[in-house]
Design an enzyme around this catalytic site. Sequence first.
Site, short mmCIF file in Angstrom:
data_model
loop_
_atom_site.label_atom_id
_atom_site.label_comp_id
_atom_site.label_asym_id
_atom_site.label_seq_id
_atom_site.Cartn_x
_atom_site.Cartn_y
_atom_site.Cartn_z
N ARG A 24 0.87 -1.49 -0.63
CA ARG A 24 0.16 -0.28 0.11
C ARG A 24 1.33 1.09 0.11
O ARG A 24 0.66 2.37 -0.68
CB ARG A 24 -0.76 -0.20 1.08
CG ARG A 24 -2.33 0.53 1.30
CD ARG A 24 -2.90 1.03 2.21
NE ARG A 24 -3.33 -0.45 2.75
CZ ARG A 24 -3.84 -0.57 3.87
NH1 ARG A 24 -3.42 -0.09 4.60
NH2 ARG A 24 -3.69 -2.17 4.20
N GLY A 89 -4.92 2.72 7.40
CA GLY A 89 -5.12 1.55 7.35
C GLY A 89 -6.34 0.93 7.64
O GLY A 89 -7.69 1.60 6.94
N THR A 90 -7.30 -0.52 7.51
CA THR A 90 -7.67 -0.82 7.22
C THR A 90 -8.61 -1.72 8.51
O THR A 90 -7.78 -1.68 9.08
CB THR A 90 -7.77 -2.51 6.34
OG1 THR A 90 -7.47 -3.10 6.74
CG2 THR A 90 -7.54 -1.85 5.02
N GLU A 180 -9.24 -3.17 14.59
CA GLU A 180 -7.46 -3.02 13.85
C GLU A 180 -6.40 -3.43 14.77
O GLU A 180 -6.65 -3.92 15.87
CB GLU A 180 -7.76 -1.49 12.90
CG GLU A 180 -7.61 -0.42 13.73
CD GLU A 180 -6.22 0.14 14.94
OE1 GLU A 180 -5.05 0.22 13.79
OE2 GLU A 180 -6.60 -0.40 15.87
N MET A 181 -5.41 -2.98 14.42
CA MET A 181 -4.19 -3.90 15.50
C MET A 181 -3.01 -2.92 15.41
O MET A 181 -2.41 -3.35 15.91
CB MET A 181 -3.73 -5.22 14.84
CG MET A 181 -4.70 -6.20 14.46
SD MET A 181 -4.24 -7.29 13.37
CE MET A 181 -2.83 -8.22 14.64
N ASP A 205 -14.10 -5.26 6.05
CA ASP A 205 -14.67 -5.77 6.46
C ASP A 205 -15.87 -5.66 7.53
O ASP A 205 -15.49 -4.92 8.10
CB ASP A 205 -14.77 -7.23 6.00
CG ASP A 205 -13.40 -7.04 7.29
OD1 ASP A 205 -12.17 -7.50 6.83
OD2 ASP A 205 -13.53 -7.50 8.54
O1 LIG Z 1 -4.48 -2.69 6.28
P1 LIG Z 1 -3.69 -2.58 7.22
O2 LIG Z 1 -3.10 -1.32 7.97
O3 LIG Z 1 -2.62 -4.07 7.73
O4 LIG Z 1 -4.49 -2.18 8.66
C1 LIG Z 1 -5.17 -4.16 9.48
O5 LIG Z 1 -5.16 -5.04 8.56
C2 LIG Z 1 -3.99 -5.59 9.45
C3 LIG Z 1 -4.91 -7.26 9.68
O6 LIG Z 1 -5.67 -7.36 8.59
C4 LIG Z 1 -4.06 -5.37 10.76
O7 LIG Z 1 -2.39 -4.96 10.37
C5 LIG Z 1 -4.85 -4.35 10.65
O8 LIG Z 1 -4.56 -3.73 11.57
O1 LIG Z 2 -11.41 -7.63 10.53
C1 LIG Z 2 -10.64 -7.13 10.24
C2 LIG Z 2 -10.09 -6.12 9.05
C3 LIG Z 2 -9.07 -5.56 9.21
N1 LIG Z 2 -8.09 -5.50 10.26
C4 LIG Z 2 -8.47 -6.40 11.03
O2 LIG Z 2 -7.37 -5.81 12.41
N2 LIG Z 2 -9.79 -7.12 11.34
#
Ligand SMILES: O=P(O)(O)O[C@H]1O[C@H](CO)[C@@H](O)[C@H]1O
Ligand SMILES: O=c1cc[nH]c(=O)[nH]1
Length: 235
Positions: A24, A89-90, A180-181, A205
């Site tokens: 990305r 991010g996602t 997210e993470m 999602d």
């Molecule tokens: O799309 P990114 O920025 O990686 O963010 C989300 O996607 C990842 C998990 O698939 C985790 O890092 C979460 O925070």
């Molecule tokens: O379900 C999800 C989608 C993106 N990132 C996450 O950590 N969880």
Amino acid sequence: MSVHIGAKKGEIADKILLPGDPLRAKYIADNFLEDVTCYNEVRGMYGYTGTYKGEKVSVQGTGMGVPSISIYVNELIQSYDVKKLIRVGTCGAIQKDVKVRDVILASTSTTDSQMNRMIFGGIDYAPTADFNLLKNAFDIGTENGLKLRVGNVFTSDSFYRDNGLELFEKLATYNVLAVEMETTALYTLAAKYDRQALSVLTVSDHILTGEETSAEERQTTFNDMIKVALDAAIK
Ligand SMILES: O=P(O)(O)O[C@H]1O[C@H](CO)[C@@H](O)[C@H]1O
Ligand SMILES: O=c1cc[nH]c(=O)[nH]1
């Protein structure tokens, strides 16, 4: 050069976008920046510097999770003096009225990471977005017709977890929008070093309904998120 970033001093802008996925970062550099140079390939965690509307901006992949983003944010601040850090991010939605493709500005972050409990001796520190960055991003998105959501996101240490639904329903009851993470680590480190940070997240999602975005839809929404982040970075 720092331990995980191969750039020389001066090669990284003081404003940076931080996607989890290094590809990305490449997508953003290829499609949104001009006069681009790649300053990092260490571990395949690409980093690029270019210009956006004439201003120097960088974009750096962070990897997934609190430990990984913490490495990059620490080094970007301590070795390259980056001042404005915007995660792009996602996330997975956990509220019924948050839809896939929505863009969320994380005002704060709840977490199961032990990072802050270790720092604060058991106290639950509240990681917070920089107000000016948040306001600028909100104003820019709204002026461009985006319906942005602003609120609390859950920074999880696990992507796969037992009994996740139960936890997510509880968090949703307490008005957490999505999972997210990384955001907790970004906000805490930015506060420690007096830097500005914001997480802008696209809902990829829906945890409750199982709905997902197609690759094409993802890209369109990513473009909305990226434009908001870049315009907020240079404002
Ligand atoms: O799309 P990114 O920025 O990686 O963010 C989300 O996607 C990842 C998990 O698939 C985790 O890092 C979460 O925070
Ligand atoms: O379900 C999800 C989608 C993106 N990132 C996450 O950590 N969880």
